[in-house]
Write a protein that holds these residues in place. Structure first.
Motif, short mmCIF file in Angstrom:
data_model
loop_
_atom_site.label_atom_id
_atom_site.label_comp_id
_atom_site.label_asym_id
_atom_site.label_seq_id
_atom_site.Cartn_x
_atom_site.Cartn_y
_atom_site.Cartn_z
N LYS A 1 93.07 60.07 43.23
CA LYS A 1 93.27 61.40 43.77
C LYS A 1 92.02 62.22 43.51
O LYS A 1 91.54 62.31 42.38
CB LYS A 1 94.48 62.08 43.13
CG LYS A 1 94.75 63.46 43.70
CD LYS A 1 95.98 64.10 43.07
CE LYS A 1 96.18 65.49 43.63
NZ LYS A 1 97.26 66.19 42.96
N ALA A 2 91.48 62.81 44.55
CA ALA A 2 90.24 63.57 44.42
C ALA A 2 90.46 64.85 43.63
O ALA A 2 91.50 65.50 43.75
CB ALA A 2 89.70 63.92 45.80
N VAL A 3 89.49 65.20 42.81
CA VAL A 3 89.46 66.49 42.13
C VAL A 3 88.39 67.31 42.84
O VAL A 3 87.23 66.92 42.87
CB VAL A 3 89.13 66.35 40.63
CG1 VAL A 3 88.99 67.71 39.98
CG2 VAL A 3 90.19 65.51 39.93
N VAL A 4 88.79 68.41 43.45
CA VAL A 4 87.85 69.21 44.23
C VAL A 4 87.35 70.38 43.39
O VAL A 4 88.15 71.11 42.80
CB VAL A 4 88.54 69.74 45.52
CG1 VAL A 4 87.58 70.61 46.30
CG2 VAL A 4 89.02 68.57 46.37
N TRP B 1 82.18 67.93 59.27
CA TRP B 1 82.80 67.47 58.04
C TRP B 1 84.27 67.13 58.19
O TRP B 1 84.85 66.55 57.28
CB TRP B 1 82.63 68.51 56.95
CG TRP B 1 81.21 68.74 56.57
CD1 TRP B 1 80.09 68.15 57.09
CD2 TRP B 1 80.73 69.63 55.58
NE1 TRP B 1 78.96 68.61 56.49
CE2 TRP B 1 79.33 69.54 55.55
CE3 TRP B 1 81.35 70.52 54.71
CZ2 TRP B 1 78.54 70.28 54.69
CZ3 TRP B 1 80.56 71.25 53.87
CH2 TRP B 1 79.17 71.13 53.85
N SER B 2 84.89 67.46 59.29
CA SER B 2 86.34 67.23 59.41
C SER B 2 86.69 65.75 59.37
O SER B 2 87.83 65.40 59.06
CB SER B 2 86.87 67.87 60.68
OG SER B 2 86.24 67.30 61.82
N ASN B 3 85.76 64.87 59.67
CA ASN B 3 86.03 63.43 59.63
C ASN B 3 85.65 62.78 58.30
O ASN B 3 85.76 61.58 58.15
CB ASN B 3 85.27 62.73 60.77
CG ASN B 3 85.79 63.15 62.12
OD1 ASN B 3 86.98 63.42 62.28
ND2 ASN B 3 84.91 63.22 63.10
N HIS B 4 85.19 63.59 57.35
CA HIS B 4 84.81 63.06 56.04
C HIS B 4 86.06 62.51 55.34
O HIS B 4 87.14 63.08 55.46
CB HIS B 4 84.17 64.17 55.20
CG HIS B 4 83.53 63.68 53.96
ND1 HIS B 4 84.25 63.32 52.85
CD2 HIS B 4 82.22 63.48 53.65
CE1 HIS B 4 83.43 62.93 51.89
NE2 HIS B 4 82.18 63.02 52.36
N PRO B 5 85.94 61.41 54.61
CA PRO B 5 87.12 60.83 53.94
C PRO B 5 87.83 61.78 52.98
O PRO B 5 89.02 61.62 52.72
CB PRO B 5 86.55 59.64 53.17
CG PRO B 5 85.21 59.38 53.74
CD PRO B 5 84.73 60.62 54.40
N LEU B 6 87.14 62.78 52.45
CA LEU B 6 87.76 63.71 51.50
C LEU B 6 88.06 65.08 52.13
O LEU B 6 88.44 66.01 51.43
CB LEU B 6 86.86 63.90 50.28
CG LEU B 6 86.60 62.64 49.45
CD1 LEU B 6 85.62 62.92 48.34
CD2 LEU B 6 87.89 62.07 48.90
N ALA B 7 87.92 65.20 53.44
CA ALA B 7 88.07 66.50 54.11
C ALA B 7 89.42 67.15 53.86
O ALA B 7 89.52 68.37 53.81
CB ALA B 7 87.83 66.34 55.62
N GLU B 8 90.46 66.35 53.69
CA GLU B 8 91.79 66.92 53.47
C GLU B 8 91.86 67.76 52.19
O GLU B 8 92.73 68.61 52.03
CB GLU B 8 92.85 65.82 53.41
CG GLU B 8 92.70 64.93 52.18
CD GLU B 8 93.69 63.80 52.13
OE1 GLU B 8 94.84 64.03 51.68
OE2 GLU B 8 93.32 62.69 52.56
N HIS B 9 90.93 67.54 51.26
CA HIS B 9 90.94 68.25 49.98
C HIS B 9 90.10 69.53 50.00
O HIS B 9 90.10 70.27 49.04
CB HIS B 9 90.42 67.33 48.87
CG HIS B 9 91.17 66.06 48.75
ND1 HIS B 9 92.44 65.99 48.22
CD2 HIS B 9 90.85 64.80 49.12
CE1 HIS B 9 92.87 64.75 48.26
NE2 HIS B 9 91.92 64.00 48.78
N TRP B 10 89.36 69.78 51.07
CA TRP B 10 88.44 70.90 51.12
C TRP B 10 89.11 72.15 51.67
O TRP B 10 90.00 72.08 52.51
CB TRP B 10 87.22 70.57 51.96
CG TRP B 10 86.39 69.47 51.37
CD1 TRP B 10 86.41 69.02 50.08
CD2 TRP B 10 85.44 68.66 52.05
NE1 TRP B 10 85.53 68.01 49.91
CE2 TRP B 10 84.91 67.76 51.11
CE3 TRP B 10 84.97 68.62 53.35
CZ2 TRP B 10 83.94 66.83 51.43
CZ3 TRP B 10 84.00 67.69 53.68
CH2 TRP B 10 83.50 66.81 52.72
N VAL B 11 88.65 73.27 51.21
CA VAL B 11 89.15 74.56 51.68
C VAL B 11 88.34 74.96 52.92
O VAL B 11 87.11 74.90 52.91
CB VAL B 11 89.00 75.63 50.59
CG1 VAL B 11 89.39 77.00 51.10
CG2 VAL B 11 89.81 75.25 49.36
#
Length: 132
Positions: A64-67, A97-107
């Motif tokens: 799980k990513a820590v942002v 950046w919307s296709n970045h693997p971690l994009a779901e974690h970004w504000v």
């Protein structure tokens, strides 16, 4: 520069995406120096306090990513013509950046929403000052 405990603690990243992906735990300051296309522009030093665990502390989950985000702006008061041209040609961050693997974690940063919030707060303070 990452913490000295990382292999190859100093990294040079010269093309997009300007990112470092590592695994670890703890917290330390990352020192960065940003150089510009125009060599007459002075490089900018930035120190970012990085925390590699969730806040507030919660159960750590593997994978799980820590942002850890921080919004900064660089303001060029009198850029050279070459730098100004490059800046105006640049893609805006949200465009790629919307296709970045971690994009779901970004504000998602919404300038219009931020300005509206600031205006509302300013109006509220002004009313309170008038009422005092």
């Amino acid at each position: 520069t990452l913490h000295a405990s990382f292999a190859q603690a100093t990294r040079v990243i010269e093309k997009p995406p300007f990112e470092v992906t590592e695994h670890g735990w703890g917290e330390f300051d990352i020192a960065m120096q940003i150089h510009f296309v125009d060599p007459t522009e002075t490089p900018v030093d930035v120190v970012f306090p990085l925390r590699l665990y969730p806040d507030p502390p919660e159960q750590l989950v593997a994978k799980k990513a820590v942002v850890a985000e921080r919004y900064d702006e660089l303001i060029f008061t009198d850029p050279s013509d070459a730098l100004y041209s490059k800046l105006m040609q640049a893609n805006k961050p949200a465009m790629g950046w919307s296709n970045h693997p971690l994009a779901e974690h970004w504000v998602a940063y919404d300038t219009a929403k931020e300005l509206a919030t600031l205006q509302s707060l300013s109006d509220s303070v002004a009313k309170q000052v008038e009422a005092a």
